[in-house]
Design a protein around this motif. Sequence first.
Motif, PDB file in Angstrom:
ATOM      1  N   PRO A  16       0.818  -1.225   0.000  1.00  0.00           N
ATOM      2  CA  PRO A  16       0.000   0.000   0.000  1.00  0.00           C
ATOM      3  C   PRO A  16       0.848   1.270   0.000  1.00  0.00           C
ATOM      4  N   THR A  17       0.519   2.172  -0.902  1.00  0.00           N
ATOM      5  CA  THR A  17       1.305   3.407  -1.010  1.00  0.00           C
ATOM      6  C   THR A  17       1.132   4.294   0.216  1.00  0.00           C
TER       7      THR A  17
ATOM      8  N   GLN B 265       8.084   3.774  -2.797  1.00  0.00           N
ATOM      9  CA  GLN B 265       7.844   2.532  -3.524  1.00  0.00           C
ATOM     10  C   GLN B 265       9.098   2.148  -4.311  1.00  0.00           C
TER      11      GLN B 265
ATOM     12  N   GLU C 220      -2.091  -3.543  -5.862  1.00  0.00           N
ATOM     13  CA  GLU C 220      -1.704  -3.308  -4.469  1.00  0.00           C
ATOM     14  C   GLU C 220      -2.106  -4.504  -3.613  1.00  0.00           C
TER      15      GLU C 220
END
Length: 298
Positions: free
Chosen positions: A199-200, A206, A224
């Motif tokens: 999950p960002t 990232q 995701e």
Amino acid sequence: MDLRGLEAVLAVYENGSFSAAATALFLSQPALTRRVAQLERELDTRLFVRTPHGVVVTDTGRALMEPARRAIREAQSIRGAIDLVRSGTRGRLSVVGMSNLSVGFGSLVADFHESMPEVEFRMASADTTAAAVGMVEAGLHDLAIVDLPLTSETLVAHPVVSQDFLIVLGPGGTETPPDSPIPTVTAAMIERRTMIHLPTQQFPQQRGMLLYEMLRLQPAAHMEVSTCSLLVPISQSGRTVAVVPRPVALVGRAEGLALAAPPKPIKRTLAFARHPGNASGAVRHFLKLAGAPAAAFA
């Protein structure tokens, strides 16, 4: 009630005189007499009577002896228990971290348990590194697994391992024998692939996007997943790419997936963060096994 007074009374009773009791306790006789007198004032009773033939214990004094022995034994037991916790032989140790950061620490936990089996060990999970740090700051856990740099101004971090990242490639023409060298990734290997990532919101940095930036590409799509443990299984489903720590990548290779190395190293440094005031024997021993230098506690 002062335990030193109880020790003095027992010494007089067991040695038969104030002078012999003082010698047994390595005290001057006046000092021992003051301790006995202070206890008599607290209890509002006479414990001993001096006679020409020596010291005679009173009925109230005799009634005190066994409870005094129990109190001293309990105090010694308390001291012993505290010493065991300080040394790390007994007690509890609680570590909290995100699941993806905990990968590779299984052998460390096993070594700790083998060397200190009487210490109760607990491994807890947190949704974010910030949450893990907050739990340690609040005293809910002893150590937090963090990805440096540490953002807390309250905790101190002990770097223990540097991990490099590899690329796991799902099926799609990139298969290589399991014992072959890991090649350096090319644009052709990852273009038109779906990037699987964590999950960002929890992981703003990232590493998959860092890889695509190195090659001046964009993923064909994003997928995701909630935990690091899902990256490899989902990679087996099709044309995907995931950038994962080496231990995770090697699991994927054992299951038939192709690996590649990034054009430039992608690394992270993991550390254990603790409150500066928490230097129990269990904490010190765990960090020593993890590779933290002894000078960190100086």
